[in-house]
Design a protein around this motif. Structure first.
Motif, mmCIF file in Angstrom:
data_model
loop_
_atom_site.group_PDB
_atom_site.id
_atom_site.type_symbol
_atom_site.label_atom_id
_atom_site.label_comp_id
_atom_site.label_asym_id
_atom_site.label_seq_id
_atom_site.Cartn_x
_atom_site.Cartn_y
_atom_site.Cartn_z
ATOM 1 N N PRO A 172 56.184 -23.496 -1.274
ATOM 2 C CA PRO A 172 55.678 -24.726 -1.904
ATOM 3 C C PRO A 172 54.577 -25.429 -1.131
ATOM 4 O O PRO A 172 53.619 -25.925 -1.735
ATOM 5 N N HIS A 173 54.669 -25.497 0.203
ATOM 6 C CA HIS A 173 53.657 -26.227 0.960
ATOM 7 C C HIS A 173 52.295 -25.545 0.873
ATOM 8 O O HIS A 173 51.253 -26.214 0.867
ATOM 9 N N LEU A 174 52.291 -24.211 0.752
ATOM 10 C CA LEU A 174 51.028 -23.499 0.615
ATOM 11 C C LEU A 174 50.483 -23.614 -0.809
ATOM 12 O O LEU A 174 49.275 -23.628 -1.013
ATOM 13 N N VAL A 175 51.384 -23.713 -1.780
ATOM 14 C CA VAL A 175 50.950 -23.896 -3.168
ATOM 15 C C VAL A 175 50.240 -25.241 -3.319
ATOM 16 O O VAL A 175 49.156 -25.332 -3.916
ATOM 17 N N GLU A 176 50.844 -26.303 -2.790
ATOM 18 C CA GLU A 176 50.242 -27.635 -2.883
ATOM 19 C C GLU A 176 48.857 -27.650 -2.248
ATOM 20 O O GLU A 176 47.910 -28.227 -2.804
ATOM 21 N N ARG A 177 48.751 -27.016 -1.106
ATOM 22 C CA ARG A 177 47.465 -26.950 -0.408
ATOM 23 C C ARG A 177 46.437 -26.192 -1.244
ATOM 24 O O ARG A 177 45.289 -26.628 -1.376
ATOM 25 N N SER A 178 46.848 -25.079 -1.818
ATOM 26 C CA SER A 178 45.926 -24.260 -2.599
ATOM 27 C C SER A 178 45.442 -24.993 -3.846
ATOM 28 O O SER A 178 44.248 -24.967 -4.167
ATOM 29 N N ILE A 179 46.357 -25.655 -4.558
ATOM 30 C CA ILE A 179 45.968 -26.393 -5.761
ATOM 31 C C ILE A 179 44.989 -27.512 -5.413
ATOM 32 O O ILE A 179 43.996 -27.742 -6.116
ATOM 33 N N LYS A 180 45.259 -28.215 -4.323
ATOM 34 C CA LYS A 180 44.360 -29.288 -3.887
ATOM 35 C C LYS A 180 42.960 -28.741 -3.612
ATOM 36 O O LYS A 180 41.948 -29.337 -4.023
ATOM 37 N N GLU A 181 42.885 -27.601 -2.942
ATOM 38 C CA GLU A 181 41.582 -27.020 -2.622
ATOM 39 C C GLU A 181 40.890 -26.482 -3.873
ATOM 40 O O GLU A 181 39.657 -26.523 -3.966
ATOM 41 N N HIS A 182 41.661 -26.017 -4.836
ATOM 42 C CA HIS A 182 41.063 -25.580 -6.104
ATOM 43 C C HIS A 182 40.426 -26.757 -6.836
ATOM 44 O O HIS A 182 39.366 -26.606 -7.453
ATOM 45 N N TYR A 183 41.067 -27.911 -6.773
ATOM 46 C CA TYR A 183 40.466 -29.106 -7.386
ATOM 47 C C TYR A 183 39.151 -29.471 -6.684
ATOM 48 O O TYR A 183 38.184 -29.891 -7.329
ATOM 49 N N GLN A 184 39.110 -29.307 -5.371
ATOM 50 C CA GLN A 184 37.874 -29.589 -4.639
ATOM 51 C C GLN A 184 36.758 -28.638 -5.059
ATOM 52 O O GLN A 184 35.600 -29.044 -5.197
ATOM 53 N N ILE A 185 37.116 -27.374 -5.262
ATOM 54 C CA ILE A 185 36.137 -26.385 -5.727
ATOM 55 C C ILE A 185 35.646 -26.769 -7.127
ATOM 56 O O ILE A 185 34.445 -26.738 -7.413
ATOM 57 N N TYR A 186 36.577 -27.150 -7.988
ATOM 58 C CA TYR A 186 36.231 -27.539 -9.360
ATOM 59 C C TYR A 186 35.282 -28.737 -9.364
ATOM 60 O O TYR A 186 34.272 -28.742 -10.085
ATOM 61 N N GLU A 187 35.593 -29.748 -8.577
ATOM 62 C CA GLU A 187 34.745 -30.942 -8.531
ATOM 63 C C GLU A 187 33.350 -30.624 -8.008
ATOM 64 O O GLU A 187 32.345 -31.170 -8.495
ATOM 65 N N ALA A 188 33.277 -29.728 -7.025
ATOM 66 C CA ALA A 188 31.971 -29.322 -6.503
ATOM 67 C C ALA A 188 31.178 -28.562 -7.561
ATOM 68 O O ALA A 188 29.952 -28.741 -7.686
#
Length: 233
Positions: A172-188
């Motif tokens: 779970p802790h790696l999933v949360e991190r990955s989803i957060k970083e995917h949102y950063q990629i999307y926003e960029a």
């Protein structure tokens, strides 16, 4: 132009594909024995295609053949993981940068949909579905780049990458991190800022070494089977 007639896929290739997928997926664990005669009987084929398949697996570094005995599954080790990480780190940020200059509003909506599904599947604890949409998110960005040869190289690594994702998406802790970083990629990508897209993608991939550790944890040799808890030594 003279062309050779196309032949059907050989039995050896079918055996190779089955064994390769089971090793990469972790169904066949590191240290597990593969015996030609037993495999041939189980698959309903002669020993010759099994022998050919095992030789190909050795060339790919997935097994170790012990003469006149059997072979051992080597599976995914740090060398294989580090090589794949290097390839991804060099190629995927470049693909993302090019994608940022081409991506349409419709394609951005597709990525947003994958992100929303990721959060939903994470909350529901559905790892298989989470892995699927996670994979689709990366694949969509790479596809948008239109870099055909680069896309083909990354697709050839797909079986390995999928297994990496299955291992870390179970944490779970790696999933949360990955989803957060995917949102950063999307926003960029939404900002069409090429430098920013490349920067956040490099940051995202820089964390793969953490994911690599859990892949190894999931593939500890069978002779250590009773000690498969805890981290790496």
């Amino acid at each position: 132009m003279k062309l050779n007639k196309i032949k059907s896929v050989s039995i050896a290739s079918e055996v190779f594909d089955q064994l390769r997928l089971k090793i990469i997926s972790g169904e066949l664990k590191n240290g597990e024995r593969l015996v030609e005669m037993e495999l041939a009987k189980y698959l309903g084929v002669s020993r010759t295609p099994v022998r050919e398949a095992i030789q190909r697996l050795e060339q790919e570094g997935l097994v170790e053949i012990l003469p006149r005995k059997h072979c051992l599954v080597k599976g995914i080790d740090f060398d294989a993981i580090n090589e794949i990480i290097l390839i991804r780190t060099l190629l995927e940020p470049t693909a993302a940068r090019v994608a940022a200059s081409k991506i349409t509003d419709e394609q951005l909506l597709t990525l947003k949909g994958y992100l929303e599904q990721s959060e939903m599947f994470f909350q529901l604890g559905k790892v298989e579905e989470l892995m699927m949409v996670h994979d689709l998110f990366h694949a969509e960005i790479i596809k948008v780049s239109g870099l055909t040869r680069l896309v083909n190289i990354l697709e050839n690594l797909h079986d390995y990458i999928v297994h990496f994702r299955y291992s870390f998406l179970s944490r779970p802790h790696l999933v949360e991190r990955s989803i957060k970083e995917h949102y950063q990629i999307y926003e960029a990508l939404c900002s069409r800022d090429l430098d920013k897209v490349e920067e956040v993608f490099i940051h995202h991939l820089s964390g793969i070494s953490d994911y690599a550790k859990v892949v190894i944890e999931d593939n500890i040799p069978l002779n250590q089977g009773n000690n498969r808890t805890g981290g790496l030594k």
